[in-house]
Design an enzyme around this catalytic site. Structure first.
Site, PDB file in Angstrom:
ATOM      1  N   GLY A   9       0.821  -1.218   0.000  1.00 21.41           N
ATOM      2  CA  GLY A   9       0.000   0.000   0.000  1.00 21.41           C
ATOM      3  C   GLY A   9       0.849   1.259   0.000  1.00 21.41           C
ATOM      4  N   ALA A  10       1.894   1.260  -0.844  1.00 20.73           N
ATOM      5  CA  ALA A  10       2.801   2.419  -0.868  1.00 20.73           C
ATOM      6  C   ALA A  10       2.355   3.471  -1.877  1.00 20.73           C
ATOM      7  CB  ALA A  10       4.221   1.951  -1.167  1.00 20.73           C
ATOM      8  N   SER A  12      -0.124   5.613  -1.492  1.00 17.43           N
ATOM      9  CA  SER A  12      -0.650   6.853  -0.901  1.00 17.43           C
ATOM     10  C   SER A  12      -0.323   6.903   0.584  1.00 17.43           C
ATOM     11  CB  SER A  12      -2.173   6.949  -1.104  1.00 17.43           C
ATOM     12  OG  SER A  12      -2.834   5.994  -0.308  1.00 17.43           O
ATOM     13  N   GLY A  13      -0.685   8.024   1.206  1.00 23.40           N
ATOM     14  CA  GLY A  13      -0.627   8.175   2.664  1.00 23.40           C
ATOM     15  C   GLY A  13       0.678   7.742   3.313  1.00 23.40           C
ATOM     16  N   GLY A  15       2.149   4.780   3.573  1.00 22.02           N
ATOM     17  CA  GLY A  15       3.019   3.884   2.813  1.00 22.02           C
ATOM     18  C   GLY A  15       3.906   4.651   1.852  1.00 22.02           C
ATOM     19  N   SER A 142      -3.092   0.005  15.170  1.00 22.76           N
ATOM     20  CA  SER A 142      -3.884   1.213  15.427  1.00 22.76           C
ATOM     21  C   SER A 142      -4.345   1.208  16.871  1.00 22.76           C
ATOM     22  CB  SER A 142      -5.099   1.241  14.514  1.00 22.76           C
ATOM     23  OG  SER A 142      -5.959   2.286  14.907  1.00 22.76           O
ATOM     24  N   TYR A 189     -12.839  -3.124  10.832  1.00 23.88           N
ATOM     25  CA  TYR A 189     -11.499  -2.524  10.704  1.00 23.88           C
ATOM     26  C   TYR A 189     -10.723  -2.681  12.011  1.00 23.88           C
ATOM     27  CZ  TYR A 189      -7.939   1.166  10.538  1.00 23.88           C
ATOM     28  OH  TYR A 189      -6.753   1.862  10.610  1.00 23.88           O
TER      29      TYR A 189
HETATM   30  P1  NDP Z   1      -4.453   5.306   2.791  1.00 29.75           P
HETATM   31  O1  NDP Z   1      -5.844   4.979   2.455  1.00 29.75           O
HETATM   32  O2  NDP Z   1      -3.861   6.583   2.300  1.00 29.75           O
HETATM   33  O3  NDP Z   1      -3.484   4.137   2.351  1.00 29.75           O
HETATM   34  C1  NDP Z   1      -3.881   2.802   2.314  1.00 29.75           C
HETATM   35  C2  NDP Z   1      -3.117   2.080   1.244  1.00 29.75           C
HETATM   36  O4  NDP Z   1      -3.545   0.716   1.216  1.00 29.75           O
HETATM   37  C3  NDP Z   1      -3.347   2.650  -0.152  1.00 29.75           C
HETATM   38  O5  NDP Z   1      -2.112   2.712  -0.821  1.00 29.75           O
HETATM   39  C4  NDP Z   1      -4.272   1.623  -0.786  1.00 29.75           C
HETATM   40  O6  NDP Z   1      -4.140   1.501  -2.187  1.00 29.75           O
HETATM   41  C5  NDP Z   1      -3.757   0.359  -0.106  1.00 29.75           C
HETATM   42  N1  NDP Z   1      -4.700  -0.759  -0.268  1.00 29.75           N
HETATM   43  C6  NDP Z   1      -6.006  -0.816   0.074  1.00 29.75           C
HETATM   44  N2  NDP Z   1      -6.525  -1.984  -0.283  1.00 29.75           N
HETATM   45  C7  NDP Z   1      -5.546  -2.690  -0.880  1.00 29.75           C
HETATM   46  C8  NDP Z   1      -5.492  -3.969  -1.483  1.00 29.75           C
HETATM   47  N3  NDP Z   1      -6.562  -4.743  -1.592  1.00 29.75           N
HETATM   48  N4  NDP Z   1      -4.311  -4.386  -1.996  1.00 29.75           N
HETATM   49  C9  NDP Z   1      -3.224  -3.589  -1.931  1.00 29.75           C
HETATM   50  N5  NDP Z   1      -3.223  -2.365  -1.378  1.00 29.75           N
HETATM   51  C10 NDP Z   1      -4.374  -1.918  -0.862  1.00 29.75           C
HETATM   52  O7  NDP Z   1      -4.406   5.259   4.396  1.00 29.75           O
HETATM   53  P2  NDP Z   1      -3.208   5.444   5.464  1.00 29.75           P
HETATM   54  O8  NDP Z   1      -1.952   5.832   4.804  1.00 29.75           O
HETATM   55  O9  NDP Z   1      -3.741   6.290   6.549  1.00 29.75           O
HETATM   56  O10 NDP Z   1      -3.110   3.972   6.044  1.00 29.75           O
HETATM   57  C11 NDP Z   1      -1.907   3.242   6.110  1.00 29.75           C
HETATM   58  C12 NDP Z   1      -1.896   2.378   7.341  1.00 29.75           C
HETATM   59  O11 NDP Z   1      -1.895   3.176   8.511  1.00 29.75           O
HETATM   60  C13 NDP Z   1      -3.097   1.448   7.467  1.00 29.75           C
HETATM   61  O12 NDP Z   1      -2.651   0.173   7.904  1.00 29.75           O
HETATM   62  C14 NDP Z   1      -3.943   2.108   8.544  1.00 29.75           C
HETATM   63  O13 NDP Z   1      -4.729   1.160   9.222  1.00 29.75           O
HETATM   64  C15 NDP Z   1      -2.857   2.667   9.412  1.00 29.75           C
HETATM   65  N6  NDP Z   1      -3.243   3.723  10.324  1.00 29.75           N
HETATM   66  C16 NDP Z   1      -3.640   4.939   9.840  1.00 29.75           C
HETATM   67  C17 NDP Z   1      -3.996   5.927  10.726  1.00 29.75           C
HETATM   68  C18 NDP Z   1      -4.423   7.279  10.255  1.00 29.75           C
HETATM   69  O14 NDP Z   1      -4.725   8.105  11.102  1.00 29.75           O
HETATM   70  N7  NDP Z   1      -4.476   7.533   8.946  1.00 29.75           N
HETATM   71  C19 NDP Z   1      -3.926   5.719  12.186  1.00 29.75           C
HETATM   72  C20 NDP Z   1      -3.501   4.395  12.557  1.00 29.75           C
HETATM   73  C21 NDP Z   1      -3.160   3.463  11.655  1.00 29.75           C
HETATM   74  P3  NDP Z   1      -4.812   2.546  -3.227  1.00 29.75           P
HETATM   75  O15 NDP Z   1      -3.863   3.711  -3.263  1.00 29.75           O
HETATM   76  O16 NDP Z   1      -4.843   1.753  -4.490  1.00 29.75           O
HETATM   77  O17 NDP Z   1      -6.155   2.900  -2.675  1.00 29.75           O
END
Ligand code: NDP
Length: 270
Positions: A9-10, A12-13, A15, A142, A189
């Protein structure tokens, strides 16, 4: 040699921020394991990562077949694996009905836990072979899955019960929740994050001594601005970032969270 880190999941966000932070050290080659190849390529370019520092490889965690194919493809590159960062996740807090992975498991637990569980189990063999002195497998947890925190006490609380829903297939026929209860996307979740954290604890207990791999989970802080909240209601998306910034003070930027995850993943690069 450069170290090799796989990050799921690199695209966006967190990753993406972690991939960037690792690539910037000049000591790591990052495998961006993503479901959307084009999005990941564009994302890497948009944060200024240079071509020689990363490779995008297809991985859809909502398909166990895709997980196996990813592992095959990765092995074909004949690179060692030094660090695995399990970061991808889906969050569907407003879903009224469950949706399902390719193999028919409820999608949050199916993607966040089962997909990563298989990936971790398969890539453990590759990590074992690495000569990197500080090899690691890190999963992003989380606090919402921990009932000893404020956020973890906001209902619905995570609860795996006696695992009866998981045992009956998590496919919506009996239940799509691990504890066998009614479907609730926010709880699914949180449950998946509890599974993530327990998996790392258990892997560490079973395999650390034998393999030298450190297994850990981390909470990066509340990165209230990422795409994770894309399915939440608009009012939530408007108010959540300032609430986290000024009231709970738990907010961290994507960049800061990425640096934290990079630091936890790597101690002493080659
Ligand atoms: P984002 O939604 O920005 O990133 C999530 C990533 O996961 C995206 O790159 C997305 O891909 C990918 N993804 C989703 N489904 C799949 C799949 N089926 N196969 C492969 N990749 C997939 O969210 P965050 O950056 O916030 O989340 C990253 C991590 O941080 C998660 O594990 C989340 O639980 C954790 N987290 C986040 C917090 C927050 O406040 N944001 C707090 C605590 C934990 P695509 O770009 O294609 O959608």
């Amino acid at each position: 040699r450069k170290g090799t880190a796989v990050i799921t999941g690199a695209s966006s966000g967190l990753g993406l921020a972690t991939a960037k932070a690792l690539a910037e050290t000049g000591k790591w080659h990052v495998i961006m394991a993503c479901r959307n190849f084009l999005k990941a390529e564009k994302a890497a370019k948009s944060v200024g990562m240079s071509k020689e520092d990363y490779t995008v490889m297809h991985l859809d965690l909502a398909s166990l077949e895709s997980v196996k194919q990813f592992v095959d493809n990765f092995r074909r590159t004949e690179q060692p694996l030094d660090v695995l960062v399990c970061n991808a996740a889906v969050y569907q807090p407003t879903a009224k009905e469950p949706s399902f992975t390719a193999e028919g498991f409820e999608i949050s637990v199916g993607t966040n836990h089962l997909g990563h569980f298989l990936l971790s189990r398969l890539l453990l063999d590759d990590l074992k072979k690495s000569d990197y002195p500080s090899k690691r497998m890190i999963i992003v947890g989380s606090i919402t899955g921990n009932t000893n925190t404020l956020a973890g006490n906001v209902p619905p609380k995570a609860n795996l019960g006696d695992l009866r829903g998981l045992a009956s297939g998590l496919n919506g026929q009996n239940s799509s929740m691990i504890d066998g209860g009614e479907f609730d996307g926010a709880k699914a979740y949180k449950d998946s994050k509890v599974c993530n954290m327990l998996t790392m604890q258990e892997l560490h207990r079973r395999y650390h001594e034998e393999t030298g791999v450190t297994f850990a989970s981390l909470y990066p802080g509340c990165i209230a601005t990422t795409g994770l909240f894309r399915e939440h209601i608009p009012l939530f998306r408007l108010l959540f970032p300032p609430f986290q910034k000024y009231i709970t003070k738990g907010y961290v930027s994507e960049e800061e969270a990425g640096k934290r995850l990079a630091q936890v993943s790597l101690q002493t690069p080659f």
